[in-house]
Scaffold this motif. Sequence first.
Motif, PDB file in Angstrom:
ATOM      1  N   ASP A  52       0.990  -1.066  -0.134  1.00 48.26           N
ATOM      2  CA  ASP A  52       0.058   0.092   0.095  1.00 48.26           C
ATOM      3  C   ASP A  52       0.862   1.198  -0.078  1.00 48.26           C
ATOM      4  O   ASP A  52       1.211   1.910   1.003  1.00 48.26           O
ATOM      5  CB  ASP A  52      -0.975  -0.013   1.382  1.00 48.26           C
ATOM      6  CG  ASP A  52      -2.259   0.847   1.253  1.00 48.26           C
ATOM      7  OD1 ASP A  52      -2.399   0.993  -0.003  1.00 48.26           O
ATOM      8  OD2 ASP A  52      -2.748   0.778   2.133  1.00 48.26           O
ATOM      9  N   THR A 104      -1.087  -1.231  -4.124  1.00 44.28           N
ATOM     10  CA  THR A 104      -2.398  -0.171  -4.308  1.00 44.28           C
ATOM     11  C   THR A 104      -1.740   1.333  -3.838  1.00 44.28           C
ATOM     12  O   THR A 104      -0.868   1.581  -3.315  1.00 44.28           O
ATOM     13  CB  THR A 104      -3.465  -0.672  -3.205  1.00 44.28           C
ATOM     14  OG1 THR A 104      -2.483  -0.688  -1.844  1.00 44.28           O
ATOM     15  CG2 THR A 104      -4.182  -1.970  -3.603  1.00 44.28           C
ATOM     16  N   LYS A 125      -9.231   2.025  -9.861  1.00 43.19           N
ATOM     17  CA  LYS A 125      -9.868   1.995  -8.340  1.00 43.19           C
ATOM     18  C   LYS A 125     -10.822   3.136  -8.369  1.00 43.19           C
ATOM     19  O   LYS A 125     -10.916   4.081  -8.822  1.00 43.19           O
ATOM     20  CB  LYS A 125      -8.804   2.495  -7.082  1.00 43.19           C
ATOM     21  CG  LYS A 125      -8.932   1.778  -5.869  1.00 43.19           C
ATOM     22  CD  LYS A 125      -7.704   2.006  -5.282  1.00 43.19           C
ATOM     23  CE  LYS A 125      -7.771   1.668  -3.811  1.00 43.19           C
ATOM     24  NZ  LYS A 125      -6.644   2.155  -3.049  1.00 43.19           N
ATOM     25  N   PHE A 139     -12.032  -1.381   4.577  1.00 42.33           N
ATOM     26  CA  PHE A 139     -11.059  -0.710   5.189  1.00 42.33           C
ATOM     27  C   PHE A 139     -10.963  -0.994   6.860  1.00 42.33           C
ATOM     28  O   PHE A 139     -11.965  -0.763   7.615  1.00 42.33           O
ATOM     29  CB  PHE A 139     -11.348   0.837   5.267  1.00 42.33           C
ATOM     30  CG  PHE A 139     -10.697   1.554   4.061  1.00 42.33           C
ATOM     31  CD1 PHE A 139     -10.765   0.824   2.737  1.00 42.33           C
ATOM     32  CD2 PHE A 139     -10.140   2.779   3.967  1.00 42.33           C
ATOM     33  CE1 PHE A 139     -10.206   1.320   1.591  1.00 42.33           C
ATOM     34  CE2 PHE A 139      -9.796   3.292   3.069  1.00 42.33           C
ATOM     35  CZ  PHE A 139      -9.786   2.666   1.639  1.00 42.33           C
ATOM     36  N   ARG A 171      -9.676   1.651   9.495  1.00 46.97           N
ATOM     37  CA  ARG A 171     -10.460   2.865   9.841  1.00 46.97           C
ATOM     38  C   ARG A 171     -11.775   2.801  10.517  1.00 46.97           C
ATOM     39  O   ARG A 171     -12.225   3.520  11.291  1.00 46.97           O
ATOM     40  CB  ARG A 171     -10.940   3.804   8.466  1.00 46.97           C
ATOM     41  CG  ARG A 171      -9.707   4.238   7.631  1.00 46.97           C
ATOM     42  CD  ARG A 171     -10.141   5.310   6.535  1.00 46.97           C
ATOM     43  NE  ARG A 171      -8.879   5.673   5.651  1.00 46.97           N
ATOM     44  CZ  ARG A 171      -8.933   6.385   4.816  1.00 46.97           C
ATOM     45  NH1 ARG A 171      -9.695   7.056   4.346  1.00 46.97           N
ATOM     46  NH2 ARG A 171      -7.834   6.452   3.987  1.00 46.97           N
TER      47      ARG A 171
HETATM   48  C1  E4P Z   1      -5.838   0.983   0.006  1.00 51.34           C
HETATM   49  O1  E4P Z   1      -6.394   0.546  -1.047  1.00 51.34           O
HETATM   50  C2  E4P Z   1      -6.437   2.101   0.926  1.00 51.34           C
HETATM   51  O2  E4P Z   1      -6.603   3.071   0.018  1.00 51.34           O
HETATM   52  C3  E4P Z   1      -5.625   2.185   2.121  1.00 51.34           C
HETATM   53  O3  E4P Z   1      -5.072   0.911   2.527  1.00 51.34           O
HETATM   54  C4  E4P Z   1      -6.091   2.949   2.975  1.00 51.34           C
HETATM   55  O4  E4P Z   1      -5.430   2.877   4.348  1.00 51.34           O
HETATM   56  P1  E4P Z   1      -5.338   4.193   5.484  1.00 51.34           P
HETATM   57  O5  E4P Z   1      -6.653   3.878   6.111  1.00 51.34           O
HETATM   58  O6  E4P Z   1      -4.298   3.888   6.349  1.00 51.34           O
HETATM   59  O7  E4P Z   1      -5.399   5.381   4.945  1.00 51.34           O
END
Ligand code: E4P
Length: 218
Positions: A6, A26, A83, A129, A132
């Motif tokens: 990432d 990503t 994406k 996610f 988050r």
């Molecule tokens: C990946 O595709 C996402 O955009 C990423 O994992 C988001 O990570 P973060 O919540 O640490 O910003």
Amino acid sequence: MKFFADTSDIEDIKKLNEAGMLDGVTTNPSIIAKSGRDFIPLIEEICDIVDGPVSAEVASTDYETMSKEGAKLAAIADNVAVKVPLTPAGLRVCKELSDKGTMVNVTLCFSPGQALLAAKAGAAFISPFVGRLDDICQDGLQLISDVLRIYENYEYFDTQVLVASVRNPLHIIDSAKMGAHVVTCPPKVIHQLYNHPLTDKGLAGFVEDWKKTGQSIL
Ligand code: E4P
């Protein structure tokens, strides 16, 4: 389980690739902003290094512009995964690109219902996610479990669960126990998987004892 990095950091990507631990990359607009690089040439460079899918995210939110951006990003290389955000416009673009054979990664997924919509839109990847959700005291890994369970019920869904917003090695291990297809994480979290104090202690002992033999393998 596939490991995606990432990041858009070229050195980190090369290191993981050389270690044989990299199946894809990503990026997102925040990662690109942090790099300070021009988006399209940066994605081209990453696509040249990595054989697997490289996610490049659209920047607009309306269908018409997003559709044009998606077509432009898809044309960068065969291994680009466009994406798109989990919105009605994003899923419309997802269906459109998927029908043409382009890989699409649907991002910003926070509920099982959203993941169901992405699979119906033909997404190659859904990105729930985890971190988050944990940040707001919701169980991110429970979402992974729910999405996998739903997808397993329908053989005709080809969408892979790409665990995103990963903050620590336990997110990877617990997702792997559940059978998630892919995890994307900052390179430092992948490197943390190597570490164990007993490995370091054991290796130091073997090195010392080998010296005592006075032998050389080569
Ligand atoms: C990946 O595709 C996402 O955009 C990423 O994992 C988001 O990570 P973060 O919540 O640490 O910003």
